[in-house]
Write an enzyme that holds these catalytic residues in place. Structure first.
Site, PDB file in Angstrom:
ATOM      1  N   ASP A 117     -42.902 -92.100  77.183  1.00  0.00           N
ATOM      2  CA  ASP A 117     -43.911 -91.597  76.365  1.00  0.00           C
ATOM      3  C   ASP A 117     -44.179 -93.004  75.620  1.00  0.00           C
ATOM      4  OD1 ASP A 117     -43.347 -89.081  77.319  1.00  0.00           O
ATOM      5  OD2 ASP A 117     -42.334 -88.492  75.554  1.00  0.00           O
ATOM      6  N   ARG A 118     -45.601 -92.743  75.419  1.00  0.00           N
ATOM      7  CA  ARG A 118     -46.064 -93.946  74.577  1.00  0.00           C
ATOM      8  C   ARG A 118     -45.347 -94.324  73.358  1.00  0.00           C
ATOM      9  NH1 ARG A 118     -52.364 -94.236  71.913  1.00  0.00           N
ATOM     10  NH2 ARG A 118     -52.196 -96.082  71.213  1.00  0.00           N
TER      11      ARG A 118
END
Length: 305
Positions: free
Chosen positions: A119-120
């Site tokens: 995930d970012r």
């Protein structure tokens, strides 16, 4: 913007796919570029590979703008990066300013690709295939669940059990409209299992080591939220749609984000990973000092006392 509209040639009766082949793209990539509305002639979208073109031909393509991030481990077929929080594993559209692709394509060429995703806001280890052959091999390894991964997470509250397991199926949520990445716990979803071990307890927070046995999207984040120990900095779960949108659109100041979620980033870090590739075993550990970072966050937020 990494996606730029570049003139590639002036056509005089050539077919669209022929122009792309002459510019170094293979047939599969040429078709994909046309399907994704990337090719134009005299400013008009080209939608067929056999379209005969006359005039200025331009291509909307990703222009790498590296920031100097280097792999911490590198081999002939793959490399391992320590991804900082806030960096996308892969560009998410034409408005993406920067992603890990800027680094890996600059270093290894356009055949390089991430073998899995983080995930970012999750930091830590991510494996990158350097070529198409290793890309296929690595993705098969990750899909086969033969990869062992370990994460560090800081959660709200004192977790009483030293070790525990969450075995709850999950699937995409459908209650937040255009926010497509949220997941939900549901009986008919895909099996998801995560094991947890307490590493350190603070006054009102706990440092956990997390072992995802399966590899579902947001698995660690959703499992911890569901059992009442949300990760500090969590930008999706436990928030309303307006709050989520402000975080995703970077509309909150650092102090507002901290007041809302407990940290200015998701305190989840991919710390260790191991797998076998071409008959050889590999074990990697992150070189980021995540524990030092989280203690600074906890001290500033009075979670240590």
């Amino acid at each position: 913007m990494p996606y730029v509209d570049k003139k590639i040639t002036t056509a005089n009766g050539e077919k669209a796919y022929e122009i792309l082949l002459k510019n170094g793209y293979d047939m599969r990539t040429a078709q994909r570029l046309i399907d994704r509305a990337r090719l134009h002639c005299n400013g008009v979208l080209v939608s067929e590979k056999n379209a005969v073109l006359k005039g200025v031909v331009s291509l909307i393509d990703y222009e790498c703008r590296p920031r100097g991030l280097k792999p911490i481990y590198e081999f002939s077929d793959f490399a391992v990066f320590d991804k900082p929080s806030g960096v996308l594993s892969h560009p998410n559209g034409r408005h993406c300013e920067y992603s890990l692709n800027d680094e890996i394509w600059s270093l290894f060429g356009r055949e390089a690709a991430v073998a899995h995703r983080l995930d970012r806001e999750t930091s830590g280890l991510i494996v990158v295939a350097k070529n198409k052959i290793s890309q296929v091999k690595l993705k098969q390894i990750f899909q086969s669940r033969s990869v062992k991964k370990s994460y560090l997470a800081v959660v709200f509250g004192r977790v009483l059990l030293d070790e525990f397991c969450v075995d709850l199926a999950m699937d995409l949520a459908d209650d937040y409209g255009d926010i497509k990445t949220r997941m939900k716990i549901c009986e008919n979803g895909k099996k998801a299992v995560t094991e947890f071990k307490v590493l350190e307890r603070f006054s009102n927070a706990t440092l956990l080591r997390c072992y995802p046995i399966t590899g579902r999207q947001h698995q660690i984040r959703l499992h911890l939220f569901h059992v009442g120990h949300k990760i500090l900095g969590e930008p999706l779960y436990g928030l309303n749609k307006e709050q989520i949108t402000k975080i995703l659109d970077d509309k909150l100041s650092q102090s507002e984000r901290i007041n809302l979620t407990g940290a200015d980033r998701l305190l989840l870090h991919a710390d260790e990973i191991s797998f076998e590739f071409d008959g050889q075993k590999y074990e990697f550990k992150s070189k980021m000092d995540f524990k030092d970072e989280i203690k600074k966050v906890l001290k500033n937020q009075n979670f240590l006392f």
